[in-house]
Design a protein around this motif. Structure first.
Motif, PDB file in Angstrom:
ATOM      1  N   ALA A  59      -4.594   9.530   4.419  1.00 42.28           N
ATOM      2  CA  ALA A  59      -4.785  10.268   5.519  1.00 42.28           C
ATOM      3  C   ALA A  59      -3.860  11.547   5.791  1.00 42.28           C
ATOM      4  O   ALA A  59      -4.169  12.152   6.892  1.00 42.28           O
ATOM      5  CB  ALA A  59      -4.919   9.285   6.588  1.00 42.28           C
ATOM      6  N   ASP A  60      -2.670  11.524   5.367  1.00 45.18           N
ATOM      7  CA  ASP A  60      -1.728  12.413   5.797  1.00 45.18           C
ATOM      8  C   ASP A  60      -2.231  13.860   5.198  1.00 45.18           C
ATOM      9  O   ASP A  60      -1.897  14.918   5.752  1.00 45.18           O
ATOM     10  CB  ASP A  60      -0.206  12.194   5.169  1.00 45.18           C
ATOM     11  CG  ASP A  60       0.375  11.079   5.711  1.00 45.18           C
ATOM     12  OD1 ASP A  60       0.208  10.949   7.070  1.00 45.18           O
ATOM     13  OD2 ASP A  60       0.989  10.199   5.186  1.00 45.18           O
TER      14      ASP A  60
ATOM     15  N   HIS B  35     -14.118  14.024   4.630  1.00 46.31           N
ATOM     16  CA  HIS B  35     -12.820  13.206   4.227  1.00 46.31           C
ATOM     17  C   HIS B  35     -12.817  11.883   4.930  1.00 46.31           C
ATOM     18  O   HIS B  35     -12.621  11.097   4.162  1.00 46.31           O
ATOM     19  CB  HIS B  35     -11.529  14.022   4.498  1.00 46.31           C
ATOM     20  CG  HIS B  35     -11.494  15.267   3.410  1.00 46.31           C
ATOM     21  ND1 HIS B  35     -11.178  14.989   2.207  1.00 46.31           N
ATOM     22  CD2 HIS B  35     -11.240  16.509   3.650  1.00 46.31           C
ATOM     23  CE1 HIS B  35     -10.935  16.012   1.468  1.00 46.31           C
ATOM     24  NE2 HIS B  35     -11.073  17.174   2.414  1.00 46.31           N
ATOM     25  N   PHE B  36     -12.989  11.691   6.090  1.00 48.48           N
ATOM     26  CA  PHE B  36     -13.025  10.445   6.821  1.00 48.48           C
ATOM     27  C   PHE B  36     -14.221   9.311   6.507  1.00 48.48           C
ATOM     28  O   PHE B  36     -14.047   8.514   6.176  1.00 48.48           O
ATOM     29  CB  PHE B  36     -12.839  10.597   8.314  1.00 48.48           C
ATOM     30  CG  PHE B  36     -11.512  10.661   8.744  1.00 48.48           C
ATOM     31  CD1 PHE B  36     -10.402   9.751   8.798  1.00 48.48           C
ATOM     32  CD2 PHE B  36     -11.146  11.991   9.289  1.00 48.48           C
ATOM     33  CE1 PHE B  36      -9.123   9.794   8.969  1.00 48.48           C
ATOM     34  CE2 PHE B  36      -9.527  12.157   9.754  1.00 48.48           C
ATOM     35  CZ  PHE B  36      -8.795  11.063   9.483  1.00 48.48           C
TER      36      PHE B  36
ATOM     37  N   PHE C  27       0.731  -1.185   0.123  1.00 48.16           N
ATOM     38  CA  PHE C  27       0.097   0.107   0.185  1.00 48.16           C
ATOM     39  C   PHE C  27       1.013   1.301  -0.050  1.00 48.16           C
ATOM     40  O   PHE C  27       1.702   1.441   1.064  1.00 48.16           O
ATOM     41  CB  PHE C  27      -0.862   0.011   1.200  1.00 48.16           C
ATOM     42  CG  PHE C  27      -1.898   1.052   1.383  1.00 48.16           C
ATOM     43  CD1 PHE C  27      -2.394   1.761   0.286  1.00 48.16           C
ATOM     44  CD2 PHE C  27      -2.315   1.245   2.810  1.00 48.16           C
ATOM     45  CE1 PHE C  27      -3.421   2.781   0.480  1.00 48.16           C
ATOM     46  CE2 PHE C  27      -3.255   2.360   2.861  1.00 48.16           C
ATOM     47  CZ  PHE C  27      -3.720   3.084   1.841  1.00 48.16           C
ATOM     48  N   ILE C  28       0.871   2.214  -1.026  1.00 47.07           N
ATOM     49  CA  ILE C  28       1.870   3.126  -1.260  1.00 47.07           C
ATOM     50  C   ILE C  28       0.880   4.203  -1.444  1.00 47.07           C
ATOM     51  O   ILE C  28       0.252   4.378  -2.279  1.00 47.07           O
ATOM     52  CB  ILE C  28       2.653   3.027  -2.137  1.00 47.07           C
ATOM     53  CG1 ILE C  28       3.606   1.781  -2.239  1.00 47.07           C
ATOM     54  CG2 ILE C  28       3.793   4.232  -2.451  1.00 47.07           C
ATOM     55  CD1 ILE C  28       4.492   1.430  -3.335  1.00 47.07           C
ATOM     56  N   SER C  29       1.039   5.416  -0.642  1.00 48.19           N
ATOM     57  CA  SER C  29       0.442   6.840  -0.653  1.00 48.19           C
ATOM     58  C   SER C  29       1.357   7.576  -1.372  1.00 48.19           C
ATOM     59  O   SER C  29       2.622   7.850  -0.969  1.00 48.19           O
ATOM     60  CB  SER C  29      -0.198   7.226   0.454  1.00 48.19           C
ATOM     61  OG  SER C  29       0.761   7.275   1.391  1.00 48.19           O
ATOM     62  N   PHE C  30       0.703   8.667  -2.007  1.00 46.89           N
ATOM     63  CA  PHE C  30       1.588   9.772  -2.570  1.00 46.89           C
ATOM     64  C   PHE C  30       0.940  11.176  -1.874  1.00 46.89           C
ATOM     65  O   PHE C  30      -0.376  11.255  -2.124  1.00 46.89           O
ATOM     66  CB  PHE C  30       1.552   9.911  -4.220  1.00 46.89           C
ATOM     67  CG  PHE C  30       2.426   8.949  -5.013  1.00 46.89           C
ATOM     68  CD1 PHE C  30       2.189   7.703  -4.852  1.00 46.89           C
ATOM     69  CD2 PHE C  30       3.446   9.573  -5.790  1.00 46.89           C
ATOM     70  CE1 PHE C  30       3.071   6.954  -5.519  1.00 46.89           C
ATOM     71  CE2 PHE C  30       4.316   8.663  -6.473  1.00 46.89           C
ATOM     72  CZ  PHE C  30       3.964   7.221  -6.251  1.00 46.89           C
TER      73      PHE C  30
ATOM     74  N   LYS D  70      -4.278   0.068  10.091  1.00 48.48           N
ATOM     75  CA  LYS D  70      -3.831  -0.002   8.874  1.00 48.48           C
ATOM     76  C   LYS D  70      -3.419   1.217   8.292  1.00 48.48           C
ATOM     77  O   LYS D  70      -3.870   2.237   8.616  1.00 48.48           O
ATOM     78  CB  LYS D  70      -5.132  -0.410   7.863  1.00 48.48           C
ATOM     79  CG  LYS D  70      -4.541  -0.879   6.423  1.00 48.48           C
ATOM     80  CD  LYS D  70      -4.281  -1.956   6.286  1.00 48.48           C
ATOM     81  CE  LYS D  70      -3.358  -2.035   5.184  1.00 48.48           C
ATOM     82  NZ  LYS D  70      -2.384  -3.234   4.930  1.00 48.48           N
ATOM     83  N   GLN D  71      -2.046   1.160   7.760  1.00 48.11           N
ATOM     84  CA  GLN D  71      -1.309   2.301   7.532  1.00 48.11           C
ATOM     85  C   GLN D  71      -0.555   2.054   5.931  1.00 48.11           C
ATOM     86  O   GLN D  71      -0.269   0.805   5.752  1.00 48.11           O
ATOM     87  CB  GLN D  71      -0.050   2.780   8.547  1.00 48.11           C
ATOM     88  CG  GLN D  71      -0.580   3.462   9.746  1.00 48.11           C
ATOM     89  CD  GLN D  71       0.476   4.069  10.092  1.00 48.11           C
ATOM     90  OE1 GLN D  71       1.553   4.175   9.994  1.00 48.11           O
ATOM     91  NE2 GLN D  71       0.146   5.369  10.706  1.00 48.11           N
TER      92      GLN D  71
END
Ligand code: TMP
Length: 229
Positions: free
Chosen positions: A107-108, A79-80, A14-17, A136-137
């Motif tokens: 979430a950041d 948003h949540f 799981f990769i977030s940008f 979960k992150q």
């Protein structure tokens, strides 16, 4: 019971940008997705706010209209709510199936935009995160960092292109003013300092190919993927 081989289960990453406006996240996600696909991985590209049917409906409420359309707490909850829909319907099932999930924001962004930008309580944002996502992150978060001025200039140019195609303007956040955008840039850098294992800051004020090369290396090294070099 799933009949998938055991090693396939939970193999997905799981990769977030993340980052402010105009940092080129969308382009970089596409390039990384191509590189990972070429290595034989099954990739899911998605985005927030949005990424699932209900979450996309909430997205329209957030990115269009007057700047002061929502009070900051309501905006945070929206948003949540979108994130919960996205996680349960799209992200978690994909990871379970062994897909790699690349998301354009997670979430950041709420911590940076609503927490640092709008000054919503960071403790409240942490609690909402726990409620919505538990432990979960993302396995990795790439923060594309760019000066606020340059970022907003690029975002404005992109918006002008889109409006000529008669798209609804998704520029509610871009209109929030320089101070707000400065605060959220600092916010992202602070988040990176506090989460050194998960977050890497990438200088986005460079040619697209150079940025991609950095990101590709970071990802391939972190997850032990074979490179051609
Ligand atoms: P995008 O332009 O990257 O698609 O994102 C839409 C806008 O939503 C962007 O200006 C950042 C903002 N946003 C927040 O304020 N909080 C959040 O939690 C997320 C995911 C996005």
């Amino acid at each position: 019971m799933s009949d998938a081989p055991a090693e396939k289960i939970n193999k997905g990453k799981f990769i977030s940008f993340e980052g402010g406006e105009g940092g080129g996240k969308t382009t970089q996600i596409k390039l990384l997705a191509e590189a990972l696909s070429s290595s034989g991985l099954d990739i899911l590209q998605t985005r927030e706010p949005g990424g699932a049917e209900g979450a996309e409906a909430i997205r329209a409420l957030l990115v269009e209209g007057d700047v002061d359309r929502w009070d900051p707490a309501t905006e945070t909850l929206l948003h949540f709510a979108a994130r919960r829909d996205h996680l349960t319907k799209i992200i978690l099932p994909a990871l379970k199936n062994g897909q790699w999930v690349l998301t354009d924001r997670f979430a950041d962004s709420t911590m940076a935009y609503q927490g640092y930008g709008h000054r919503v309580s960071k403790k409240a944002i942490h609690s909402l995160y726990q409620f919505v996502a538990g432990n979960k992150q993302p396995d990795l978060t790439l923060i594309l960092d760019l000066s606020t001025e340059e970022g907003l200039k690029r975002a404005e140019a992109r918006g002008a292109e889109k409006s000529s195609e008669a798209h609804q303007q998704e520029d509610r956040y871009e209109r929030m003013g320089m101070d707000f955008h400065e605060r959220l840039r600092e916010g992202f850098l602070d988040i990176a300092r506090k989460n050194r294992k998960r977050c890497v800051v990438v200088d986005a004020n460079r040619p697209i190919e150079d940025i991609h090369e950095d990101i590709r290396k970071i990802v391939f090294v972190k997850f032990g993927l074979a490179t051609d070099e």
